[in-house]
Design an enzyme around this catalytic site. Structure first.
Site, PDB file in Angstrom:
ATOM      1  N   PHE A 129       0.872  -1.179   0.000  1.00  0.00           N
ATOM      2  CA  PHE A 129       0.000   0.000   0.000  1.00  0.00           C
ATOM      3  C   PHE A 129       0.911   1.232   0.000  1.00  0.00           C
ATOM      4  CE2 PHE A 129      -2.963   3.118   1.651  1.00  0.00           C
ATOM      5  CZ  PHE A 129      -4.157   2.745   1.062  1.00  0.00           C
ATOM      6  N   TYR A 226     -11.426   1.138  10.448  1.00  0.00           N
ATOM      7  CA  TYR A 226     -12.591   1.512   9.613  1.00  0.00           C
ATOM      8  C   TYR A 226     -12.892   0.495   8.518  1.00  0.00           C
ATOM      9  CZ  TYR A 226      -8.770   3.553   6.824  1.00  0.00           C
ATOM     10  OH  TYR A 226      -7.598   3.745   6.139  1.00  0.00           O
ATOM     11  N   LYS A 227     -12.018  -0.506   8.351  1.00  0.00           N
ATOM     12  CA  LYS A 227     -12.288  -1.537   7.335  1.00  0.00           C
ATOM     13  C   LYS A 227     -13.088  -2.658   7.994  1.00  0.00           C
ATOM     14  CE  LYS A 227      -8.428  -0.057   4.482  1.00  0.00           C
ATOM     15  NZ  LYS A 227      -6.975  -0.073   4.305  1.00  0.00           N
ATOM     16  N   ARG A 375     -12.573  -5.143  -7.150  1.00  0.00           N
ATOM     17  CA  ARG A 375     -12.278  -5.739  -5.840  1.00  0.00           C
ATOM     18  C   ARG A 375     -13.571  -6.010  -5.100  1.00  0.00           C
ATOM     19  NH1 ARG A 375      -8.452  -2.813  -1.548  1.00  0.00           N
ATOM     20  NH2 ARG A 375     -10.320  -1.544  -1.443  1.00  0.00           N
TER      21      ARG A 375
HETATM   22  C1  LIG Z   1      -6.240   1.165   4.123  1.00  0.00           C
HETATM   23  C2  LIG Z   1      -4.768   0.957   4.282  1.00  0.00           C
HETATM   24  C3  LIG Z   1      -3.954   1.923   4.908  1.00  0.00           C
HETATM   25  C4  LIG Z   1      -4.536   3.258   5.318  1.00  0.00           C
HETATM   26  O1  LIG Z   1      -3.638   4.035   6.056  1.00  0.00           O
HETATM   27  P1  LIG Z   1      -4.181   5.317   6.853  1.00  0.00           P
HETATM   28  O2  LIG Z   1      -2.945   6.054   7.216  1.00  0.00           O
HETATM   29  O3  LIG Z   1      -4.905   4.792   8.061  1.00  0.00           O
HETATM   30  O4  LIG Z   1      -5.077   6.086   5.951  1.00  0.00           O
HETATM   31  C5  LIG Z   1      -2.628   1.615   5.118  1.00  0.00           C
HETATM   32  N1  LIG Z   1      -2.102   0.433   4.719  1.00  0.00           N
HETATM   33  C6  LIG Z   1      -2.848  -0.500   4.094  1.00  0.00           C
HETATM   34  C7  LIG Z   1      -2.245  -1.796   3.685  1.00  0.00           C
HETATM   35  C8  LIG Z   1      -4.196  -0.250   3.836  1.00  0.00           C
HETATM   36  O5  LIG Z   1      -4.919  -1.160   3.192  1.00  0.00           O
END
Ligand SMILES: *Cc1c(COP(=O)(O)O)cnc(C)c1O
Length: 417
Positions: A129, A226-227, A375
């Site tokens: 990510f 939040y997921k 997805r």
């Molecule tokens: C959703 C997600 C994030 C989000 O990071 P935030 O800083 O909380 O916005 C980070 N890493 C991964 C792998 C994600 O899927």
């Protein structure tokens, strides 16, 4: 041939079916996007109403003590700990994954510096990510490449790329695009044998797959609420730190909430004992209250059961794609074996964005990830097997009627996809 009645029978035998009643599912919606934003738990509006009107509205500042606002990052952290298989006193709920990663990365670099190991590299995967990689890049610019250097490899190369220069492995357990799940326990064992630390991103793991973060001896872990944990849009994240590291080093975002005595207002920083030292500033109580209420649902949930149902839902989806003869349109990106999967399926299709929009117009909410992935998230606490049947039926209609070829989808592309 799978019949609708077979699918309904799966729902009847589903030990998790009762949980659906605890969530607010909009009428006419099949929500396959709980991997991006979990749905609203039914208790949350009432809890927020109480925190806003009674605690904030009436009791005002005394609520920091009388309603234990001040302890919420830790009490909510303890509830998260249970879901991720961690010791309760080693998890705190605060900030975002990005900010918590910065704390973990900097602490890991400090641990290696203290040990005089000469290890300066952070190894991660090129398709991690992006925020994870950006945080390392920022730290690298701050400290200089001689102290912190990002090295990118593929997921397949990750384990074997760890060597005597590796300070830490920054790994996301479940890939946000492909849904592939890595073996965190094995990777950590290997990294430790090589003298490297492990920082795990559990964004697509917490609340989705069974974890044993403390037993697996993960050094640092971060994740969001939040997921799969349904804490609400922008809900605070969490960070876990292994016990020896809590004693050994401090994280650099030293704020007053992580001080040993915040209300002594001393000029010099002295870290609180334990995970509290990973707090920086004042927590958002409204946001924490929503996370707290959502976590109550997980109190008696068996994560093995949750993941087993996610796999079954996803397999049903894929089998129905084949039965409806839709599978030739899509290239599946997600591996097949259940032990290397999280709770999502991803398929590539040149018109994935438009297909996703046409599905949403029909009440089936999926999401699109650039460049060409559809997805689908499978959240076992509020999805039924019949939902999956209905979703595939809708997808079949979109494709048969070529709704995805309508140019209007591309004309109205939003900022968030
Ligand atoms: C959703 C997600 C994030 C989000 O990071 P935030 O800083 O909380 O916005 C980070 N890493 C991964 C792998 C994600 O899927």
């Amino acid at each position: 041939m799978i019949q609708l009645s077979d699918v309904q029978q799966l729902d009847q035998g589903d030990p998790l079916a009762q949980y659906r009643a605890q969530f607010n599912i909009p009428a006419g919606t099949i929500y396959l996007d709980g991997n991006s934003l979990g749905v609203l738990p039914k208790t949350t509006p009432q809890r927020l109403h109480q925190v806003i009107h009674q605690q904030w509205g009436e009791d005002l500042i005394s609520s920091w003590n009388t309603h234990q606002w001040i302890d919420m990052p830790l009490t909510v952290g303890a509830k998260i700990a249970k879901v991720i298989g961690a010791n309760a006193e080693q998890v705190v709920c605060c900030d975002s994954i990005s900010v918590n990663l910065f704390k973990a990365l900097a602490a890991a670099i400090r641990i290696q510096q203290r040990a005089d190991s000469g290890r300066t590299q952070i190894i991660s995967t090129a398709d991690n990510f992006p925020t994870d990689l950006y945080m390392v890049q920022g730290l690298q610019e701050l400290l200089g490449q001689h102290q912190c250097e990002l090295v990118l490899v593929s997921e397949a190369e990750l384990e074997h790329s760890i060597n005597s220069a590796t300070a830490a492995v920054l790994v996301t357990e479940v890939n946000f695009r492909s849904g592939r799940r890595l073996n965190l326990q094995q990777l950590t064992q290997h990294a430790h044998d090589q003298g490297a630390l492990v920082i795990a991103d559990l964004a697509h793991s917490a609340g989705a797959v069974p974890l044993a973060i403390t037993a697996w001896e993960i050094d640092f872990a971060v994740g969001c609420t939040y997921k799969y944990l349904n804490g609400g849009p922008g809900a605070p994240a969490f960070i876990y730190v292994a016990a020896p590291h809590l004693k050994a080093v401090q994280q650099p975002l030293q704020g007053w909430m992580g001080h040993a005595r915040p209300f002594a207002f001393e000029a010099n920083y002295e870290a609180a004992e334990g995970i509290q030292a990973y707090l920086s500033g004042t927590p958002s109580i409204l946001a924490l209250a929503a996370v707290d209420s959502a976590l109550d649902i997980f109190a008696d949930v068996d994560m093995k059961q949750v993941h087993a149902k996610a796999i079954a839902l996803a397999d049903l989806f894929d089998d129905l794609l084949e039965q409806f003869q839709l599978h030739t349109h899509f290239a599946r990106l997600t591996p097949h074996a259940p032990e290397v999967r999280g709770s999502q399926l991803s398929y590539s299709h040149p018109d994935a964005y438009a297909i996703c929009q046409a599905l949403i117009a029909r009440g089936v909410i999926a999401d699109f990830r650039a460049p060409s992935y559809l997805r689908l998230g499978f959240t076992p606490l509020y999805l039924s097997f019949e939902d999956i049947w209905n979703a595939v039926e809708q997808l079949a209609e979109v494709l048969q009627q070529e709704e995805h070829l309508d140019p209007k989808w591309l004309a109205q592309r939003g900022k968030v996809t």
